[in-house]
Design a protein around this motif. Structure first.
Motif, PDB file in Angstrom:
ATOM      1  N   THR A  32      11.429 -23.878  50.710  1.00 39.49           N
ATOM      2  CA  THR A  32      11.175 -23.158  51.964  1.00 39.49           C
ATOM      3  C   THR A  32      11.116 -24.112  53.142  1.00 39.49           C
ATOM      4  O   THR A  32      11.678 -23.840  54.211  1.00 39.49           O
ATOM      5  N   ASP A  65      17.165 -20.736  51.200  1.00 36.64           N
ATOM      6  CA  ASP A  65      16.338 -19.519  51.241  1.00 36.64           C
ATOM      7  C   ASP A  65      16.618 -18.624  50.048  1.00 36.64           C
ATOM      8  O   ASP A  65      15.721 -17.939  49.552  1.00 36.64           O
ATOM      9  N   ASP A  68      14.518 -20.361  46.936  1.00 36.54           N
ATOM     10  CA  ASP A  68      13.067 -20.532  46.815  1.00 36.54           C
ATOM     11  C   ASP A  68      12.394 -19.392  46.059  1.00 36.54           C
ATOM     12  O   ASP A  68      11.533 -19.622  45.209  1.00 36.54           O
ATOM     13  N   ASP A  86       7.712 -18.152  53.645  1.00 35.79           N
ATOM     14  CA  ASP A  86       9.120 -17.792  53.607  1.00 35.79           C
ATOM     15  C   ASP A  86       9.498 -16.931  54.808  1.00 35.79           C
ATOM     16  O   ASP A  86      10.562 -17.125  55.421  1.00 35.79           O
TER      17      ASP A  86
END
Length: 271
Positions: A32, A65, A68, A86
């Protein structure tokens, strides 16, 4: 007078507090933070008029992204902290960064219309992320409610990447950039269903041919990354409306909301 207890032994309450104290999972949050750096890097590159590198920064953030959450689920390290982190990272990388890059690249020359388009995109990204957090438990996992913010960012920055690669200056295509920014932004806050790919299980075995297709896909992307990636996200950005129209034509429920939320003001949005 000694009461028979060991003075060096910590109280029971202190031991229990230490046991209850929770830390932060390193692995998923590293992804992140790396995605957040991608968005920050993109803004810095745009400030230095390196718009091709700015676009690459956003796509770099997009890849991280997508990893994660999967890493957190595969290692059983999900946490409320990670979810909030996030969302904040997504707002920077896929909300603020694309809006600022688009403004600096081409929208600035349109005056107030330029910053309005950039702000609409940024505001819609914030609204989309907030709605996603609220509706997580009631949305059909196979679909996103509205265009996901990484895909919207890919539309905006992918267009900039292609134009920069072709040597076309931003001001000469300011109005197409204006229209694309509004399309990407407003599509994020619609109820149009976009396939989420969340029912694709990475742990399951797949036929050998699937691996071959993945290898071919990587090879095709490497032919000319800006064109191929932008084309893929244009197709995805239109796919939701195709699915919406198909469902309407078949009389199938178009909403991806399975049940109403506790927010009374949102019930009308789920139709």
């Amino acid at each position: 007078m000694h009461d028979g207890s060991d003075s060096d032994t910590p109280p029971v309450e202190a031991v229990m507090m230490r046991k209850r104290r929770k830390g932060i999972y390193i692995l998923p949050n590293l992804f992140t933070l790396a995605a957040l750096f991608g968005g920050f890097y993109a803004v810095v590159m745009a400030m230095n008029s390196r718009f091709d590198m700015a676009a690459i920064g956003v796509f770099f953030a997009m890849v991280l992204d997508s990893l994660d959450g999967r890493v957190a689920r595969m290692t059983n390290t999900q946490s409320a902290f990670g979810e909030q982190m996030d969302s904040l990272s997504d707002m920077v990388s896929f909300g603020a960064a694309p809006a600022l890059i688009a403004y600096e690249w081409g929208l600035k020359g349109l005056g107030r219309w330029g910053w309005i388009a950039a702000f609409v995109y940024c505001a819609c990204a914030a609204l989309r992320l907030a709605r996603f957090n609220v509706n997580t438990s009631v949305v059909d996992k196979r679909y996103f409610q509205g265009l996901p913010s990484p895909a919207a960012a890919a539309l905006v920055t992918g267009f900039i990447w292609i134009m920069t690669d072709l040597g076309i200056p931003g001001p000469s295509v300011a109005w197409p950039m204006f229209a694309l920014a509004l399309y990407a932004g407003l599509t994020m806050v619609t109820n149009v269903p976009f396939y989420s790919f969340k029912d694709v299980h990475m742990k399951k075995s797949v036929p050998f041919g699937v691996i071959v297709l993945i290898a071919l896909g990587i090879a095709v992307i490497n032919i000319h990354p800006p064109t191929v990636l932008f084309s893929l996200f244009v197709i995805y950005g239109l796919s939701g409306y195709v699915v919406y129209g198909w469902r309407r034509a078949k009389g199938i429920q178009t909403s991806v909301i399975s049940t109403s939320t506790d927010e009374p003001d949102e019930r009308g949005l789920h139709k």
